[in-house]
Design a protein around this motif. Structure first.
Motif, mmCIF file in Angstrom:
data_model
loop_
_atom_site.group_PDB
_atom_site.id
_atom_site.type_symbol
_atom_site.label_atom_id
_atom_site.label_comp_id
_atom_site.label_asym_id
_atom_site.label_seq_id
_atom_site.Cartn_x
_atom_site.Cartn_y
_atom_site.Cartn_z
ATOM 1 N N UNK A 1 -3.185 -2.335 -9.746
ATOM 2 C CA UNK A 1 -3.032 -3.655 -9.137
ATOM 3 C C UNK A 1 -4.311 -4.115 -8.453
ATOM 4 N N UNK A 2 -5.041 -3.214 -7.837
ATOM 5 C CA UNK A 2 -6.332 -3.573 -7.236
ATOM 6 C C UNK A 2 -7.286 -4.084 -8.310
ATOM 7 N N UNK A 3 -7.269 -3.454 -9.467
ATOM 8 C CA UNK A 3 -8.091 -3.897 -10.591
ATOM 9 C C UNK A 3 -7.725 -5.319 -11.007
ATOM 10 N N UNK A 4 -6.433 -5.648 -10.923
ATOM 11 C CA UNK A 4 -5.970 -6.986 -11.301
ATOM 12 C C UNK A 4 -6.143 -8.003 -10.173
ATOM 13 N N UNK A 5 -6.441 -7.526 -8.964
ATOM 14 C CA UNK A 5 -6.655 -8.421 -7.832
ATOM 15 C C UNK A 5 -5.419 -8.657 -6.986
ATOM 16 N N UNK A 6 -4.454 -7.726 -7.025
ATOM 17 C CA UNK A 6 -3.211 -7.898 -6.271
ATOM 18 C C UNK A 6 -2.955 -6.705 -5.353
ATOM 19 N N UNK A 7 -2.203 -6.961 -4.307
ATOM 20 C CA UNK A 7 -1.786 -5.889 -3.409
ATOM 21 C C UNK A 7 -0.477 -5.279 -3.905
ATOM 22 N N UNK A 8 -0.294 -4.035 -3.581
ATOM 23 C CA UNK A 8 0.908 -3.301 -3.986
ATOM 24 C C UNK A 8 2.141 -3.845 -3.270
ATOM 25 N N UNK A 9 3.266 -3.904 -3.974
ATOM 26 C CA UNK A 9 4.556 -4.279 -3.402
ATOM 27 C C UNK A 9 5.558 -3.151 -3.649
ATOM 28 N N UNK A 10 6.442 -2.916 -2.681
ATOM 29 C CA UNK A 10 7.368 -1.786 -2.766
ATOM 30 C C UNK A 10 8.261 -1.849 -3.998
ATOM 31 N N UNK A 11 8.651 -3.040 -4.418
ATOM 32 C CA UNK A 11 9.576 -3.148 -5.546
ATOM 33 C C UNK A 11 8.919 -2.814 -6.889
ATOM 34 N N UNK A 12 7.596 -2.722 -6.903
ATOM 35 C CA UNK A 12 6.909 -2.367 -8.148
ATOM 36 C C UNK A 12 7.398 -1.021 -8.651
ATOM 37 N N UNK A 13 7.495 -0.073 -7.768
ATOM 38 C CA UNK A 13 7.945 1.263 -8.132
ATOM 39 C C UNK A 13 9.431 1.467 -7.881
ATOM 40 N N UNK A 14 9.973 0.768 -6.897
ATOM 41 C CA UNK A 14 11.338 1.042 -6.460
ATOM 42 C C UNK A 14 12.429 0.451 -7.324
ATOM 43 N N UNK A 15 12.157 -0.624 -8.043
ATOM 44 C CA UNK A 15 13.206 -1.293 -8.806
ATOM 45 C C UNK A 15 13.537 -0.549 -10.094
ATOM 46 N N UNK A 16 14.835 -0.405 -10.389
ATOM 47 C CA UNK A 16 15.259 0.200 -11.650
ATOM 48 C C UNK A 16 15.371 -0.840 -12.756
ATOM 49 N N UNK A 17 15.443 -2.096 -12.377
ATOM 50 C CA UNK A 17 15.486 -3.164 -13.382
ATOM 51 C C UNK A 17 14.071 -3.463 -13.858
#
Length: 267
Positions: A192-208
């Motif tokens: 995400x840093x490479x893409x220019x964005x900050x990490x969000x908890x739902x990136x890893x946490x969501x099962x959908x």
């Protein structure tokens, strides 16, 4: 005969000629075509098949700024479509991203590893994330699907040779499957840093994921279920598929490329 960019073996002479005639015809408009002037960032996840491209795409597409395309489109695969058709599709993706407030569009087709130059000519605002995975586990996974060892070895060599050719480009980053499964949060933060964005908890946490929001077919049906599970370390699966002699043979075939990718040749 072999069509390298499509990783197809035993192609008939007629099909081989047909492919390259179509490829030549579809490339003609590119000499007169101007790049699309679009502010939206287009991200392409590519690499050898069965190297974790679906898993990475599923997680990154959970980010609020990213519109993930929920299937492998192959839209930019060499020779498949004309520049006019490609641009029409990309404009539609951009339209929907703007409607939903996204600033990034993410598409995953492993064989787009062969489309890097075409993307540069069509979309100046783009980035590539290339997935890498150790040869034994990748080839074992491919073999379970295709059942042709030589084909699977060749595909790993072809796709990863193409990946190595892109290593000096500033809009390309490499992510190892082993890093993603061993340290998922740190690896996703890096991407995400490479893409220019900050990490969000739902990136890893969501099962959908984007893949269970739309119908999937064949191999992607299996991937849809797999990428919805929690990420866990996943190495050494090749031992259930190959014996030691087969593994040694595979490593002898891929040795040159494997070392350049910083994968050790030990069993």
């Amino acid at each position: 005969m072999i069509i390298k960019s499509l990783v197809k073996h035993n192609v008939s002479k007629g099909k081989y000629i047909e492919h390259y005639i179509k490829k030549g015809y579809n490339s003609l408009p590119s000499y007169f075509s101007k790049p699309l002037e679009i502010d939206t960032l287009f991200v392409f996840i590519a690499g050898c098949g069965h190297s974790g491209t679906t898993l990475l795409a599923a997680k990154l597409s959970n980010h609020s700024a990213i519109l993930g395309i929920g299937r492998e489109t192959g839209i930019l695969s060499p020779g498949r479509n004309s520049i006019t058709a490609i641009k029409a599709v990309l404009r539609e993706w951009n339209y929907f991203s703007q409607i939903h407030g996204h600033t990034c569009i993410l598409e995953k087709t492993p064989k787009h590893i062969y489309a890097y130059q075409q993307v540069q000519s069509v979309l100046p605002n783009n980035k590539f994330i290339i997935m890498l995975r150790n040869p034994l586990d990748t080839i074992a996974s491919l073999f379970k699907r295709f059942g042709d060892l030589e084909f699977c070895i060749d595909r790993w060599i072809y796709d990863n040779s193409e990946a190595l050719a892109l290593q000096k480009n500033s809009n390309v980053i490499y992510i190892k499957y082993e890093d993603l499964t061993d340290n998922p949060e740190d690896t996703l933060i890096k991407a995400l840093e490479f893409l220019g964005y900050e990490y969000e908890e739902n990136v890893l946490g969501s099962e959908e994921t984007i893949y269970n929001k739309s119908p999937q077919k064949r191999n992607m049906k299996l991937r849809e279920e797999q990428v919805s599970r929690p990420i866990r370390p996943n190495m050494g699966g090749w031992k259930k598929v190959f014996d030691v002699d087969q593994a040694k043979y595979i490593l002898s075939r891929v040795e040159n490329i494997s070392r350049k990718l910083n994968y050790k040749d030990s069993l």
